[in-house]
Write an enzyme that holds these catalytic residues in place. Structure first.
Site, short mmCIF file in Angstrom:
data_model
loop_
_atom_site.label_atom_id
_atom_site.label_comp_id
_atom_site.label_asym_id
_atom_site.label_seq_id
_atom_site.Cartn_x
_atom_site.Cartn_y
_atom_site.Cartn_z
N ASN A 115 0.80 -1.23 0.00
CA ASN A 115 0.00 0.00 0.00
C ASN A 115 0.84 1.29 0.00
OD1 ASN A 115 0.87 -0.17 2.60
ND2 ASN A 115 -1.14 -0.51 3.52
N GLU A 129 8.88 5.63 16.18
CA GLU A 129 9.31 5.32 14.82
C GLU A 129 10.40 6.29 14.34
OE1 GLU A 129 5.56 5.27 12.73
OE2 GLU A 129 4.91 3.45 13.77
N1 UDP Z 1 -0.91 -5.35 6.43
C1 UDP Z 1 -1.12 -6.48 5.68
N2 UDP Z 1 -2.27 -7.21 5.91
C2 UDP Z 1 -3.19 -6.87 6.86
C3 UDP Z 1 -2.98 -5.71 7.61
C4 UDP Z 1 -1.83 -4.97 7.38
O1 UDP Z 1 -0.31 -6.82 4.84
O2 UDP Z 1 -4.19 -7.58 7.01
C5 UDP Z 1 0.32 -4.56 6.22
C6 UDP Z 1 0.12 -3.30 5.38
O3 UDP Z 1 1.29 -3.07 4.63
C7 UDP Z 1 -0.06 -2.24 6.46
C8 UDP Z 1 0.95 -2.74 7.51
O4 UDP Z 1 0.83 -4.14 7.48
O5 UDP Z 1 0.22 -0.97 5.96
C9 UDP Z 1 0.71 -2.23 8.90
O6 UDP Z 1 -0.63 -2.51 9.27
P1 UDP Z 1 -1.50 -1.42 10.02
O7 UDP Z 1 -2.76 -2.09 10.44
O8 UDP Z 1 -0.66 -0.78 11.07
O9 UDP Z 1 -1.86 -0.40 8.86
P2 UDP Z 1 -1.37 1.09 8.56
O10 UDP Z 1 -1.10 1.74 9.87
O11 UDP Z 1 -0.14 0.97 7.69
O12 UDP Z 1 -2.51 1.71 7.82
#
Ligand code: UDP
Ligand code: MG
Length: 156
Positions: A115, A129
């Site tokens: 993403n 971070e």
């Molecule tokens: N991710 C994934 N599968 C999931 C949820 C998250 O591959 O079911 C990955 C995705 O790249 C995401 C990262 O893990 O950006 C961190 O997850 P988070 O829920 O913290 O999302 P973010 O904060 O990046 O929106």
């Protein structure tokens, strides 16, 4: 009262490979946030584990750790009024299909696994971070950006 914050943003390896670095930076710049640190680097296994420690044990964790090390990232620190929530808003939901049209993830990503961009989700995460990727000596917060030169004042 103004809520001046710092946040950690990264263009993830897929974003770098797809030449989206400029586009992603442009969105945060145009919003009015202040770029105060930036570098390209290869994420080490130690950095990856620290960064995504909250996700250890989840099914997607091994692939996430592999993904974040699959090429260089562009790591940044941005500063500004409500910058943490504001950057998350510009990024859009984790799942691109749920992200609002016009957000980075809606416009440039197909699936949540790839993403293109990371942004801290709270003040505590942001400081944690930032410390993984930057030494405080690398942060260039001395210069004035245009918003500061214009000296925008908000009502309390
Ligand atoms: N991710 C994934 N599968 C999931 C949820 C998250 O591959 O079911 C990955 C995705 O790249 C995401 C990262 O893990 O950006 C961190 O997850 P988070 O829920 O913290 O999302 P973010 O904060 O990046 O929106
Ligand atoms: Mg997150």
């Amino acid at each position: 009262m103004q809520k001046e914050q710092r946040t950690f943003i990264a263009v993830k390896p897929d974003g770098v490979k797809r030449a989206l670095v400029g586009e992603i930076i442009k969105r945060f710049e145009q919003k009015g946030y202040k770029l105060i640190a930036m570098k390209m680097l290869d994420v080490t296994p130690e950095m990856a584990q620290k960064h995504y420690g909250e996700h250890i044990g989840k099914p997607f964790y091994p692939r996430l750790i592999e993904y974040i090390q699959s090429g260089p990232i562009v790591a940044m620190v941005w500063k500004g009024y409500n910058v943490i929530a504001g950057c998350r808003q510009l990024m859009g939901s984790t799942r691109p299909e749920e992200a609002q049209v016009g957000t980075i993830r809606a416009d440039y990503a197909l699936v949540q696994e790839y993403n293109v961009v990371h942004g801290s989700d709270s003040e505590a995460s942001a400081e944690r971070e930032i410390a993984i990727y930057f030494d405080e000596s690398e942060i260039c917060d001395e210069y004035q950006n245009m918003a500061e030169i214009v000296d925008v004042r908000l009502d309390d």
